[in-house]
Design an enzyme around this catalytic site. Sequence first.
Site, PDB file in Angstrom:
ATOM      1  N   LYS A  12      50.563 -13.662  -4.744  1.00 32.87           N
ATOM      2  CA  LYS A  12      49.380 -14.433  -4.314  1.00 32.87           C
ATOM      3  C   LYS A  12      48.289 -13.725  -5.365  1.00 32.87           C
ATOM      4  CE  LYS A  12      46.835 -17.316  -1.285  1.00 32.87           C
ATOM      5  NZ  LYS A  12      45.457 -16.985  -1.709  1.00 32.87           N
ATOM      6  N   SER A  57      -6.865  -0.916  -6.750  1.00 31.84           N
ATOM      7  CA  SER A  57      -6.719  -1.148  -5.279  1.00 31.84           C
ATOM      8  C   SER A  57      -5.081  -1.397  -5.291  1.00 31.84           C
ATOM      9  CB  SER A  57      -7.319  -2.247  -4.714  1.00 31.84           C
ATOM     10  OG  SER A  57      -6.936  -2.909  -3.770  1.00 31.84           O
ATOM     11  N   THR A  58      -4.407  -1.341  -4.258  1.00 30.06           N
ATOM     12  CA  THR A  58      -2.998  -1.769  -4.143  1.00 30.06           C
ATOM     13  C   THR A  58      -2.800  -3.287  -4.389  1.00 30.06           C
ATOM     14  OG1 THR A  58      -2.392  -0.112  -2.305  1.00 30.06           O
ATOM     15  CG2 THR A  58      -1.117  -2.342  -2.578  1.00 30.06           C
ATOM     16  N   ASN A  59      -4.056  -3.954  -4.056  1.00 29.85           N
ATOM     17  CA  ASN A  59      -3.976  -5.190  -4.427  1.00 29.85           C
ATOM     18  C   ASN A  59      -4.036  -5.801  -5.812  1.00 29.85           C
ATOM     19  OD1 ASN A  59      -3.938  -5.222  -1.528  1.00 29.85           O
ATOM     20  ND2 ASN A  59      -6.048  -5.838  -1.336  1.00 29.85           N
ATOM     21  N   SER A  83      46.768 -10.990  -1.706  1.00 23.27           N
ATOM     22  CA  SER A  83      47.005 -11.011  -0.218  1.00 23.27           C
ATOM     23  C   SER A  83      47.782  -9.850   0.062  1.00 23.27           C
ATOM     24  CB  SER A  83      47.779 -12.130   0.165  1.00 23.27           C
ATOM     25  OG  SER A  83      48.120 -12.302   1.509  1.00 23.27           O
ATOM     26  N   SER A  84      47.491  -9.342   1.499  1.00 27.01           N
ATOM     27  CA  SER A  84      48.201  -8.395   2.360  1.00 27.01           C
ATOM     28  C   SER A  84      49.408  -9.010   2.771  1.00 27.01           C
ATOM     29  CB  SER A  84      47.202  -7.767   3.176  1.00 27.01           C
ATOM     30  OG  SER A  84      46.774  -8.837   4.203  1.00 27.01           O
ATOM     31  N   THR A 138      36.042 -37.789 -11.905  1.00 29.15           N
ATOM     32  CA  THR A 138      34.602 -38.300 -11.438  1.00 29.15           C
ATOM     33  C   THR A 138      35.177 -38.428  -9.756  1.00 29.15           C
ATOM     34  OG1 THR A 138      34.895 -40.459 -11.716  1.00 29.15           O
ATOM     35  CG2 THR A 138      33.689 -39.055 -13.136  1.00 29.15           C
ATOM     36  N   THR A 186       0.785  -1.077   0.038  1.00 26.49           N
ATOM     37  CA  THR A 186       0.085  -0.031  -0.034  1.00 26.49           C
ATOM     38  C   THR A 186       0.900   1.451   0.138  1.00 26.49           C
ATOM     39  OG1 THR A 186      -1.731  -1.166   1.206  1.00 26.49           O
ATOM     40  CG2 THR A 186      -1.720   1.075   1.123  1.00 26.49           C
TER      41      THR A 186
END
Length: 482
Positions: free
Chosen positions: A336, A152-154, A330-331, A199, A113
């Site tokens: 990396k 209507s909102t509906n 990486s820090s 697999t 609504t």
Amino acid sequence: MPKHDHDRPEAPGEFRSEHDLLGDRDVPADAYYGIHTLRAVENFPITGTKVSSYPDLVTALACVKQAAALANRELGLLDGRKADAIVAACEEIRGGKLHDEFVVDVIQGGAGTSTNMNANEVIANRALELLGHRKGDYTSLHPLEDVNAGQSTNDVYPTAVKVALDLTAHRLLDAMDVLRSAFEAKAAEFADVLKMGRTQLQDAVPMTLGQEFATYAVMLGEDHRRLTEARALIHEINLGGTAIGTGLNAHPRYAALATGHLRTVTGLPLTVADDLVEATQDAGAFVQLSGVLKRIAVKLSKTCNDLRLLSCGPRAGFAEINLPPVQAGSSIMPGKVNPVVPEVVNQIAFEVIGNDMTVTMAAEAGQLQLNAFEPIIAHSLLKSLTHLRAGCLTLAERCVTGITANREHLAGLVARSIGLATALNPHIGYEQATAVAQEALRTGRSVQELVLDKGLLTEDELRRILLPDNLARPHLHTAAEG
């Protein structure tokens, strides 16, 4: 349309007074929304995500209101000047204007609504300006009496949600095509690269890297078709059903006329549901669409898992393919590089799978003649569609197109694999092939070397059997010989 001298932009800080059933409230004078929207903003400080965050939903609301105005004018229920002003305001919104005035939170109580009221007020106040009146002069054109006439909102909200979902789904389908084309291009590029299939993560039998990448393209094609089917289901709407589907307060011809105009405005093949009472309470099309989005997410995530596995290394992993480096990984670890693009698509998939559960529970929670939880359904589906689209494009452009194959490494893996023994079954028998495989595993010698040493096959026979085409496409080779 005429403009009056007094119709000037109000100064910041000024207010206008508006009234609803709860009383009077001051609304910012320059706001296109009104008192109903103001209360909704106060009542639902939930996510911080406004309806305006979904432009397709705002556009869809304008489309519905435009179709309603055209139908009501055709039925003689709406003055022509008012209808023209409403249509003009809707066309501006469809063109991208005033979206920032759709300020209610996307998650809200009331079955949508507040969103419908927000649309009614913005359209009404812009239409008033076009007619030469000030915002809030609802005696000249009213958000509910005129913009919301016969509605209507509906029926408005679920119809708008379906239109928005269709528009957003179309963009996802296009993005899936982009990603599928990227995988198809790699499949062609890697068509001659022999590798070992696996697999249960164990060596199986040979295939080509092209076949592996072609599979990802085929899966996307299948999901493209499923999404197209689900998209067709949301073309059935309940516009004209008003509150519960009986059509109370709407003209008997309104549903057909409004839907016809909405078809024209949107270009979508929309149809009136056969039973509007059923359509007003049933969220089955949303559940179906959500299930398809979950399917897409699951399979995309599986594909990204494969890409991360195949590229893991670069020294201590599979290292069969190389993903393009897009940022430092990486820090702390120099050099990396991480598979960040597949990882972000994995995370999108996790979100979509969770959104599907939200849609499921919200659809199940509907009671009697209405589902009051369509706002969270809309939010969940629009997020899923939008994020999947972004994920597909990012995966295609930032990852798949730049993938390269470690051809020599792959060839070496095939040469050393005991999985080649499987290809020799028809030629030396299962028991001999098993013995060769076990000895190769125990001694580290190759299957080819042991077969030749034991005199099980000649060098020419072995070479022919182990040709890449014979290993990866045995049925094509057999058919050609036949």
